[in-house]
Design a protein around this motif. Structure first.
Motif, short mmCIF file in Angstrom:
data_model
loop_
_atom_site.label_atom_id
_atom_site.label_comp_id
_atom_site.label_asym_id
_atom_site.label_seq_id
_atom_site.Cartn_x
_atom_site.Cartn_y
_atom_site.Cartn_z
N LYS A 92 -32.95 -71.16 2.41
CA LYS A 92 -33.93 -70.20 1.89
C LYS A 92 -33.23 -68.96 1.36
N SER A 93 -32.27 -68.44 2.10
CA SER A 93 -31.57 -67.23 1.65
C SER A 93 -30.74 -67.51 0.41
N GLU A 94 -30.16 -68.71 0.30
CA GLU A 94 -29.39 -69.05 -0.89
C GLU A 94 -30.29 -69.16 -2.11
N LEU A 95 -31.45 -69.79 -1.96
CA LEU A 95 -32.40 -69.88 -3.07
C LEU A 95 -32.89 -68.49 -3.49
N GLU A 96 -33.19 -67.64 -2.51
CA GLU A 96 -33.66 -66.29 -2.82
C GLU A 96 -32.56 -65.48 -3.52
N TYR A 97 -31.32 -65.68 -3.11
CA TYR A 97 -30.20 -64.94 -3.72
C TYR A 97 -30.01 -65.36 -5.18
N TYR A 98 -29.98 -66.67 -5.43
CA TYR A 98 -29.85 -67.14 -6.81
C TYR A 98 -31.03 -66.66 -7.67
N ALA A 99 -32.23 -66.69 -7.10
CA ALA A 99 -33.40 -66.25 -7.84
C ALA A 99 -33.33 -64.76 -8.16
N MET A 100 -32.82 -63.97 -7.20
CA MET A 100 -32.68 -62.54 -7.44
C MET A 100 -31.68 -62.27 -8.56
N LEU A 101 -30.56 -63.01 -8.56
CA LEU A 101 -29.56 -62.82 -9.61
C LEU A 101 -30.11 -63.20 -10.99
N ALA A 102 -30.92 -64.24 -11.03
CA ALA A 102 -31.46 -64.72 -12.31
C ALA A 102 -32.81 -64.07 -12.65
N ARG A 103 -33.28 -63.18 -11.79
CA ARG A 103 -34.57 -62.50 -11.98
C ARG A 103 -35.73 -63.50 -12.13
N ILE A 104 -35.76 -64.45 -11.19
CA ILE A 104 -36.81 -65.46 -11.16
C ILE A 104 -37.73 -65.14 -9.97
N PRO A 105 -39.04 -65.10 -10.18
CA PRO A 105 -39.94 -64.84 -9.06
C PRO A 105 -39.91 -65.99 -8.04
N VAL A 106 -40.09 -65.64 -6.76
CA VAL A 106 -40.08 -66.61 -5.67
C VAL A 106 -41.43 -66.56 -4.97
N HIS A 107 -42.00 -67.73 -4.71
CA HIS A 107 -43.24 -67.83 -3.95
C HIS A 107 -42.94 -68.59 -2.67
N HIS A 108 -43.34 -68.03 -1.52
CA HIS A 108 -43.16 -68.69 -0.24
C HIS A 108 -44.44 -69.47 0.08
N TYR A 109 -44.34 -70.79 -0.03
CA TYR A 109 -45.48 -71.67 0.19
C TYR A 109 -45.84 -71.68 1.66
N SER A 110 -47.13 -71.60 1.98
CA SER A 110 -47.54 -71.49 3.38
C SER A 110 -47.46 -72.82 4.13
N GLY A 111 -47.39 -73.93 3.41
CA GLY A 111 -47.29 -75.24 4.05
C GLY A 111 -45.85 -75.67 4.25
N ASN A 112 -45.68 -76.79 4.96
CA ASN A 112 -44.33 -77.30 5.19
C ASN A 112 -43.87 -78.13 4.00
N SER A 113 -42.70 -78.74 4.13
CA SER A 113 -42.11 -79.47 3.00
C SER A 113 -42.92 -80.70 2.63
N ASN A 114 -43.53 -81.36 3.61
CA ASN A 114 -44.38 -82.50 3.29
C ASN A 114 -45.61 -82.07 2.50
N ASP A 115 -46.20 -80.94 2.87
CA ASP A 115 -47.35 -80.41 2.14
C ASP A 115 -46.98 -80.03 0.71
N LEU A 116 -45.80 -79.44 0.54
CA LEU A 116 -45.35 -79.05 -0.79
C LEU A 116 -45.10 -80.29 -1.66
N GLY A 117 -44.50 -81.31 -1.09
CA GLY A 117 -44.29 -82.55 -1.83
C GLY A 117 -45.61 -83.19 -2.23
N THR A 118 -46.58 -83.20 -1.32
CA THR A 118 -47.90 -83.76 -1.61
C THR A 118 -48.61 -82.94 -2.69
N ALA A 119 -48.47 -81.62 -2.64
CA ALA A 119 -49.10 -80.77 -3.65
C ALA A 119 -48.51 -81.02 -5.03
N CYS A 120 -47.25 -81.48 -5.07
CA CYS A 120 -46.60 -81.81 -6.34
C CYS A 120 -46.92 -83.22 -6.80
N GLY A 121 -47.65 -83.97 -5.99
CA GLY A 121 -47.98 -85.34 -6.35
C GLY A 121 -46.90 -86.33 -5.99
#
Length: 87
Positions: A35-64
Motif C-alpha cells: 500500500k505504501s509503495e503504491l501510494e508513493y508511486y502515485a504521489m510521484l506521478a500525481r495520480i489520485p488514490v482511492h482506498h476501497y472499503s472492501g477487501n481484495s475479493n470484493d474489489l475483484g468482484t466489483a471489476c467483474g
C-alpha cells in the motif's frame, strides 16, 4: 465508450511507471508495504488514490473478475465521471 482498467499489483505499478494510470484503487486488506509503495508511486506521478472499503475479493468482484485483486487502476474512464467524482 467503455472504461478501461487494469487489476493487479504489478500491473498497476507498471501502468503508473508508464504514466498510463489515471486513478489507483487499493483494497483495504492490501499489505502495508504494498500500500505504501503504491501510494508513493502515485504521489510521484500525481495520480489520485482511492482506498476501497472492501477487501481484495470484493474489489475483484466489483471489476467483474472471478478472483481478488489488491489494487487496480483506471486507464481510460470512458463516458463515466469517475475522475471528476474523485477530485
Amino acid at each position: 465508450v467503455n472504461a478501461e482498467y487494469m487489476g493487479g499489483y504489478n500491473v498497476v505499478l507498471k501502468a503508473m511507471r508508464k504514466d498510463r494510470a489515471k486513478l489507483v484503487i487499493i483494497a483495504n486488506n492490501c499489505t502495508p508495504v504494498r500500500k505504501s509503495e503504491l501510494e508513493y508511486y502515485a504521489m510521484l506521478a500525481r495520480i489520485p488514490v482511492h482506498h476501497y472499503s472492501g477487501n481484495s475479493n470484493d474489489l475483484g468482484t466489483a471489476c467483474g473478475k472471478l478472483f481478488g485483486t489488491s489494487a487496480m487502476c483506471v486507464i481510460d474512464p470512458g463516458d463515466s465521471d469517475i475522475l471528476q467524482a474523485e477530485s
